[in-house]
Design an enzyme around this catalytic site. Structure first.
Site, PDB file in Angstrom:
ATOM      1  N   TYR A  90      52.293  50.986  41.738  1.00  0.00           N
ATOM      2  CA  TYR A  90      53.237  50.254  42.847  1.00  0.00           C
ATOM      3  C   TYR A  90      53.340  51.082  44.364  1.00  0.00           C
ATOM      4  O   TYR A  90      53.793  52.152  44.289  1.00  0.00           O
ATOM      5  CB  TYR A  90      54.567  50.216  42.178  1.00  0.00           C
ATOM      6  CG  TYR A  90      55.686  49.739  43.007  1.00  0.00           C
ATOM      7  CD1 TYR A  90      55.565  48.999  43.890  1.00  0.00           C
ATOM      8  CD2 TYR A  90      56.972  50.194  42.488  1.00  0.00           C
ATOM      9  CE1 TYR A  90      56.861  48.531  44.760  1.00  0.00           C
ATOM     10  CE2 TYR A  90      58.193  49.508  43.371  1.00  0.00           C
ATOM     11  CZ  TYR A  90      58.001  48.742  44.213  1.00  0.00           C
ATOM     12  OH  TYR A  90      59.216  48.308  44.983  1.00  0.00           O
ATOM     13  N   LYS A 140      51.148  46.435  42.339  1.00  0.00           N
ATOM     14  CA  LYS A 140      52.108  45.771  43.149  1.00  0.00           C
ATOM     15  C   LYS A 140      52.019  46.322  44.605  1.00  0.00           C
ATOM     16  O   LYS A 140      52.633  47.586  44.743  1.00  0.00           O
ATOM     17  CB  LYS A 140      53.494  46.068  42.499  1.00  0.00           C
ATOM     18  CG  LYS A 140      54.795  45.348  43.147  1.00  0.00           C
ATOM     19  CD  LYS A 140      55.911  45.856  42.525  1.00  0.00           C
ATOM     20  CE  LYS A 140      57.244  45.385  43.362  1.00  0.00           C
ATOM     21  NZ  LYS A 140      58.569  45.765  42.711  1.00  0.00           N
TER      22      LYS A 140
END
Length: 291
Positions: free
Chosen positions: A135, A163
């Site tokens: 992320y 992400k």
């Protein structure tokens, strides 16, 4: 591991005393899976107010959500922090609770180098059998993980996705350089369609709490080749995708999405300090936006 195209970063419901509201959590899980069509749920991410959840609360959430979802969606545990040893501990707790994968945020505040980022994620991934989603969210962590570091990590067997909240240019480079099977998700609701257009796989969403079914239709339309329909759906959702974070000034997530759920008849309580609940004026503006 197939996490699907639409992943919801789930809020954590609280009761009037600020404790986790388990009844509301159960209702929210059912709603996100059945009505908003989430393929996977992220539990104890930033949207779930992970900085103010204790380790015991996180473990209880992981176990509860796995049991309530009962195979209807995949469960991804947010176990990242800026302390590698602590992240390993939380990851192993999550694995014992039966989650399907973990989400690891770039370490914040202590500003590691790219080599530090690589080693941080590598040792956590090696400490678990679970698939790992990275992320990268520079607006919250200050440090941005480079394309080169992400692709280096993508070679590790159980690091399967990222992400990404950096630029579309960075997403383009990641998609172009990633090994087969490594998936790039947009971490920004309003960038979902642009990310799909450069080869991204899906979306890790906050707005899917209120427009999840529409976002799922948009993604499906695009992947089926119906680009005009996807663009129309994106345009329809766009005011909400932006408004949940800017109304008309920046309001920290998940303040407005929790207020939006209450407006929609699914109250999930307030937020924990240092966040504060939406004001009456902000709630009125949000209600008008949702209508």
């Amino acid at each position: 591991m197939e996490f699907g195209r639409l992943i919801t970063a789930m809020v954590t419901p609280f009761d009037a005393d600020g404790a986790i509201d388990w009844d509301a959590t159960g209702r929210l899980i059912d709603y996100l899976i059945e009505e908003q069509q989430s393929d996977s749920l992220v539990v104890s991410g930033t949207t779930g107010e992970s900085p103010t959840l204790t380790d015991a609360e996180k473990a209880a959430l992981f176990k509860f959500v796995v049991e309530r979802a009962n195979g209807r969606s995949k469960i991804i545990a947010g176990t990242g922090s800026n302390d590698t040893a602590h992240s390993i501990h939380l990851t192993q707790v999550a694995e014992q609770c039966g989650v399907d994968g973990i989400l690891l945020v770039v370490p914040y505040y202590n500003r590691p180098s790219q080599e530090g980022l690589y080693r941080h994620f590598k040792v956590i991934a090696e400490a678990t059998k679970l698939p790992v989603m990275l992320y990268n969210v520079p607006s919250r962590t200050v440090v941005s993980m480079s394309v080169e570091t992400t692709l280096r990590l993508a070679e590790l067997p159980n690091i399967v996705a990222t992400k990404e909240c950096a630029s579309t240019d960075q997403v383009t480079q990641l998609v172009a350089g990633a090994p087969e099977g490594f998936r790039v998700y947009s971490g920004d609701d309003s960038a979902a369609l642009p990310v799909l257009s450069v080869g991204g796989y899906g979306l890790v969403s906050v707005a899917s709490h209120v427009v999840g079914s529409e976002l799922k239709r948009m993604i499906t339309a695009y992947t089926n080749g119906n680009v005009v329909e996807a663009a129309q759906l994106h345009g329809k959702c766009h005011p909400i995708l932006k408004g949940l974070f800017e109304l008309p000034y920046a309001i920290p997530n998940p303040v407005l999405v929790k207020a939006a759920l209450a407006i929609r008849g699914l109250p999930v309580g307030g937020v924990r300090l240092p966040l504060v609940d939406a004001t009456a004026e902000e709630t009125a503006a949000l209600k008008q936006l949702l209508q």
